[in-house]
Design a protein around this motif. Structure first.
Motif, mmCIF file in Angstrom:
data_model
loop_
_atom_site.group_PDB
_atom_site.id
_atom_site.type_symbol
_atom_site.label_atom_id
_atom_site.label_comp_id
_atom_site.label_asym_id
_atom_site.label_seq_id
_atom_site.Cartn_x
_atom_site.Cartn_y
_atom_site.Cartn_z
ATOM 1 N N ALA A 116 0.829 -1.211 0.000
ATOM 2 C CA ALA A 116 0.000 0.000 0.000
ATOM 3 C C ALA A 116 0.863 1.261 0.000
ATOM 4 C CB ALA A 116 -0.929 -0.002 1.205
ATOM 5 N N ALA A 117 1.972 1.220 0.747
ATOM 6 C CA ALA A 117 2.867 2.377 0.770
ATOM 7 C C ALA A 117 3.672 2.494 -0.502
ATOM 8 C CB ALA A 117 3.800 2.280 1.973
ATOM 9 N N ALA A 118 3.903 1.365 -1.191
ATOM 10 C CA ALA A 118 4.719 1.388 -2.405
ATOM 11 C C ALA A 118 4.001 2.041 -3.577
ATOM 12 C CB ALA A 118 5.135 -0.033 -2.776
ATOM 13 N N LEU A 119 2.672 1.932 -3.629
ATOM 14 C CA LEU A 119 1.939 2.476 -4.777
ATOM 15 C C LEU A 119 2.138 3.981 -4.928
ATOM 16 C CD1 LEU A 119 -1.352 0.370 -4.589
ATOM 17 C CD2 LEU A 119 0.581 0.115 -6.159
ATOM 18 N N PRO A 120 1.905 4.817 -3.886
ATOM 19 C CA PRO A 120 2.203 6.251 -4.070
ATOM 20 C C PRO A 120 3.691 6.533 -4.240
ATOM 21 C CG PRO A 120 1.562 5.791 -1.797
ATOM 22 C CD PRO A 120 1.288 4.561 -2.576
ATOM 23 N N TRP A 121 4.542 5.695 -3.651
ATOM 24 C CA TRP A 121 5.979 5.890 -3.817
ATOM 25 C C TRP A 121 6.394 5.696 -5.268
ATOM 26 C CZ3 TRP A 121 10.232 7.566 -1.362
ATOM 27 C CH2 TRP A 121 11.478 7.139 -1.835
ATOM 28 N N TRP A 122 5.862 4.668 -5.910
ATOM 29 C CA TRP A 122 6.237 4.392 -7.295
ATOM 30 C C TRP A 122 5.719 5.464 -8.256
ATOM 31 C CZ3 TRP A 122 4.580 -1.359 -6.514
ATOM 32 C CH2 TRP A 122 5.663 -2.069 -5.932
ATOM 33 N N THR A 123 4.600 6.073 -7.930
ATOM 34 C CA THR A 123 4.001 7.056 -8.846
ATOM 35 C C THR A 123 4.377 8.488 -8.504
ATOM 36 O OG1 THR A 123 1.989 7.122 -7.467
ATOM 37 C CG2 THR A 123 2.038 5.557 -9.310
ATOM 38 N N HIS A 124 5.140 8.715 -7.445
ATOM 39 C CA HIS A 124 5.430 10.086 -7.030
ATOM 40 C C HIS A 124 6.389 10.770 -8.000
ATOM 41 C CE1 HIS A 124 7.009 13.368 -4.403
ATOM 42 N NE2 HIS A 124 5.756 13.408 -4.043
ATOM 43 N N ARG A 125 6.097 12.026 -8.320
ATOM 44 C CA ARG A 125 6.886 12.782 -9.295
ATOM 45 C C ARG A 125 8.323 12.978 -8.849
ATOM 46 N NH1 ARG A 125 9.021 17.459 -9.334
ATOM 47 N NH2 ARG A 125 8.157 17.818 -7.257
ATOM 48 N N ARG A 126 8.528 13.329 -7.593
ATOM 49 C CA ARG A 126 9.877 13.644 -7.140
ATOM 50 C C ARG A 126 10.774 12.402 -7.169
ATOM 51 N NH1 ARG A 126 10.903 17.599 -2.142
ATOM 52 N NH2 ARG A 126 9.714 18.853 -3.598
ATOM 53 N N ARG A 127 10.218 11.229 -6.801
ATOM 54 C CA ARG A 127 11.033 10.020 -6.844
ATOM 55 C C ARG A 127 11.422 9.686 -8.270
ATOM 56 N NH1 ARG A 127 11.314 5.368 -8.509
ATOM 57 N NH2 ARG A 127 9.337 5.616 -9.580
ATOM 58 N N ARG A 128 10.450 9.809 -9.179
ATOM 59 C CA ARG A 128 10.763 9.522 -10.573
ATOM 60 C C ARG A 128 11.766 10.529 -11.127
ATOM 61 N NH1 ARG A 128 6.696 10.601 -13.458
ATOM 62 N NH2 ARG A 128 5.137 11.201 -11.929
ATOM 63 N N MET A 129 11.677 11.776 -10.680
ATOM 64 C CA MET A 129 12.625 12.772 -11.124
ATOM 65 C C MET A 129 14.027 12.468 -10.596
ATOM 66 S SD MET A 129 13.054 15.413 -12.967
ATOM 67 C CE MET A 129 11.322 15.828 -13.241
ATOM 68 N N ARG A 130 14.110 11.983 -9.371
ATOM 69 C CA ARG A 130 15.417 11.634 -8.813
ATOM 70 C C ARG A 130 16.065 10.500 -9.605
ATOM 71 N NH1 ARG A 130 13.898 11.270 -4.009
ATOM 72 N NH2 ARG A 130 14.497 13.354 -3.355
ATOM 73 N N VAL A 131 15.252 9.540 -10.026
ATOM 74 C CA VAL A 131 15.785 8.464 -10.867
ATOM 75 C C VAL A 131 16.301 9.041 -12.179
ATOM 76 C CG1 VAL A 131 15.181 6.386 -12.132
ATOM 77 C CG2 VAL A 131 14.311 6.717 -9.818
ATOM 78 N N THR A 132 15.546 9.971 -12.762
ATOM 79 C CA THR A 132 15.980 10.613 -14.002
ATOM 80 C C THR A 132 17.297 11.348 -13.812
ATOM 81 O OG1 THR A 132 13.674 10.881 -14.710
ATOM 82 C CG2 THR A 132 15.326 12.272 -15.783
#
Length: 595
Positions: free
Chosen positions: A136-152
């Motif tokens: 349940a906690a992973a779903l918003p984590w995977w879709t969060h903009r800032r996390r995806r931006m950090r990966v980028t």
């Protein structure tokens, strides 16, 4: 066939083995290394799973060694939840939703760890609860903009050496990178011999190499090191929509008023006191909007008198008429206003000369004077003598707190009156321009090559500012002051407007009729004085008239005095301007005015 069999027997007798290609190295080690690289590459995506596994192992250790620490874990969890929810520390969270997510996740993790420490993490249903809540906690984590931006950002850092080599700035490397609310920014170290100008010239190639949208990359110099710069990549335009105005930001003209907001969220603050300003841009770029922001702030200050010049019939400045001490809507009124401003400058300088003060300190009793001119090029073209008076005001008015704010489309030297006005403009605000070279006209020579790309601004109100404290090109957008805002602020501030101080008010002199009488009296009583010499020169002037320098030589008087007298004669229909800067008496009045 028989020959093939004999050859086969000879090879077999020599114990020849079939040829095999064997990989160099340990296959198991290579497989483990590949898995490790994959886990590291996708460490952000796997963070919920690795965190859950770490919690399970920690709970097992705590259950075996410190099963009685449940109360301590709960207390520490409560403190962390409170700190995260209120400040976002230590995760640097600035959004309420992010803080709420972090606080709830931390609270659950602490509660589960406390219970598992007491009874053991393998006790049912604790493993099931941990797995379900982790998902349940992973779903918003995977879709969060800032996390995806950090990966980028991580992947861009890894790929930067290849990108830099392909686009022509090989040898540069990224020192550090930070994800912000609109995208990410990185500190870029350049190879010896490379400059920030080299990086700015390759901005389109950088956008292509990073795979961003066009116009997403910004390059800003590092003031501490000439071989470094700040590279900003915007995932979305922070100024895509207008920014509402929230009210005046100053209560004194000596304060720094807020014009708008930079792309990084910091306010655009600029001082108007003792500084002339220039606002330039094409039609529809938002010049009137910037003037409205400035007027809305200055109208709230009880220590500044506002004059306005609007040769479009007052269309732009008329809503502020109740806050303007004077408003000129015709060329004659505009020229008279600027000459009056010169008189104010001279009167204040004379008053200061009698005392010990070197600068005019604004107060409600001794206010500053700011003249707002809309479409300055029209003023120069149509108002006789206005350019010379504006030139004098720009050069001499700052010490006595008398300044001018001019707005125009293309401030060429000719449009600005061929004087020193443009060079005296300390605050330069450049909105969208049609031609690249117009950025140099507004901001100053060489600014385009230095990265002030005003032609890339794509919405009304977006601007670049060059002023004290704003030495590098940073895009900003001005606040939107609506018609309702103007009406409300004008009605609220009108009763609070100050009047000119006594020396300045006295310097404005008598009404026009009295001034005519003074001039006529001087012509009669002093036949050898400068008034008579001026009128004689105007009456005897050829059809092309006399230039102002010629009149100065004839009378022995200064330029300001000449223009003052020319204005009196022009308003009395005794003299006319036959060409730019050339005057003569009108046909029916080519005789002594007192005759």
């Amino acid at each position: 066939m028989r020959a093939y069999s004999r050859r086969h027997r000879r090879l077999r007798n020599r114990n020849a083995a079939p040829l095999m290609i064997v990989a160099d190295g340990n296959l198991i080690g290579d497989a483990v290394a590949a898995i490790g690289r994959a886990l590291f590459r996708y460490r952000s995506e796997l963070a919920p799973l690795t965190t859950s596994a770490a919690m399970f192992l920690a709970a097992a250790f705590m259950h075996i060694k410190h099963a009685g620490w449940t109360a301590y874990i709960l207390g520490l969890t409560g403190v962390l939840v409170a700190v995260i929810a209120t400040t976002g520390f230590p995760f640097r969270l600035d959004r309420t939703s992010e803080r709420l997510y972090a606080a709830v996740t931390t609270g659950f993790a602490g509660l589960w760890l406390a219970v598992a420490t007491r009874v053991g993490p393998w006790r049912d249903p604790l493993p099931t609860i941990l797995g379900v809540c982790a998902l349940a906690a992973a779903l918003p984590w995977w879709t969060h903009r800032r996390r995806r931006m950090r990966v980028t950002v991580d992947r861009s850092i890894q790929a930067w050496p290849n990108i830099a080599e392909m686009i022509g700035i090989a040898g540069s490397h990224i020192m550090s990178a930070v994800v912000d609310i609109w995208g990410w920014r990185a500190r870029l170290s350049l190879r010896p011999g490379q400059t920030v100008a080299d990086v700015i010239a390759h901005v389109p190639a950088i956008e292509s190499g990073l795979g961003t949208r066009a116009g997403a990359v910004r390059v800003e110099p590092d003031p501490a090191h000439a071989g470094r710069c700040v590279l900003r990549v915007l995932a979305e335009d922070p100024h895509a929509t207008a920014i509402p105005w929230s009210g005046p930001s100053i209560r004194s003209v000596a304060d720094r008023l807020t014009l708008g907001v930079f792309e990084d969220g910091t306010p655009v603050q600029v001082s108007i006191l003792r500084r002339n300003g220039l606002v330039g841009g094409v039609v529809g770029s938002g010049k009137s909007g910037v003037l409205n922001v400035i007027l809305a702030n200055l109208a709230a200050c009880p220590d500044v008198v506002l004059w306005g010049i609007d040769l479009k019939g007052g269309m732009e400045l008329w809503p502020w008429a109740s806050c303007l001490d004077r408003l000129a809507t015709t060329p004659a009124e505009a020229a008279a206003m600027l000459r009056d401003a010169v008189r104010v400058v001279e009167a204040r300088a004379h008053a200061m000369g009698k005392g010990s003060a070197r600068v005019w300190e604004p107060s409600p009793e001794h206010p500053a004077l700011v003249i707002v001119v809309d479409e300055y090029a029209e003023l120069v073209e149509n108002a006789p003598g206005a350019a010379e008076a504006a030139d004098s005001l720009a050069r001499r008015g700052r010490a006595v707190a008398a300044t001018m704010l001019a707005a125009t489309q293309r401030p060429t030297q000719q449009a600005m009156g061929n004087g020193a006005v443009r060079s005296q403009m300390d605050v330069r605000i450049c909105l969208r321009v049609r031609e690249r070279r117009d950025a140099d006209l507004i901001l100053g020579q060489g600014m385009l090559a230095a990265g002030w790309l005003a032609h890339t601004l794509d919405a009304p109100g977006k601007f670049l500012i060059s002023a004290e404290g704003h030495d590098h090109p940073k895009r900003a957008r001005a606040f939107l002051v609506t018609d309702d805002d103007v009406e409300r602020e004008a009605s609220r501030c009108a009763p609070l407007r100050p009047s000119l101080d006594e020396p300045s008010a006295s310097a404005l002199g008598a009404p026009l009729d009295d001034a005519n009488e003074v001039v006529d009296a001087e012509l009669v009583d002093d036949p050898t004085g400068p008034e008579t010499a001026l009128w004689t020169a105007l009456a005897e002037a050829p059809d092309e008239g006399h230039s102002v320098p010629e009149l100065m030589m004839i009378t022995g008087m200064g330029r300001t005095w000449i223009y003052d007298r020319l204005q009196v004669h022009a308003l009395a229909d005794r003299a006319e301007q036959v060409a730019r800067g050339r005057w003569r008496a009108t046909g029916p009045n080519r005789q002594h005015p007192a005759a």
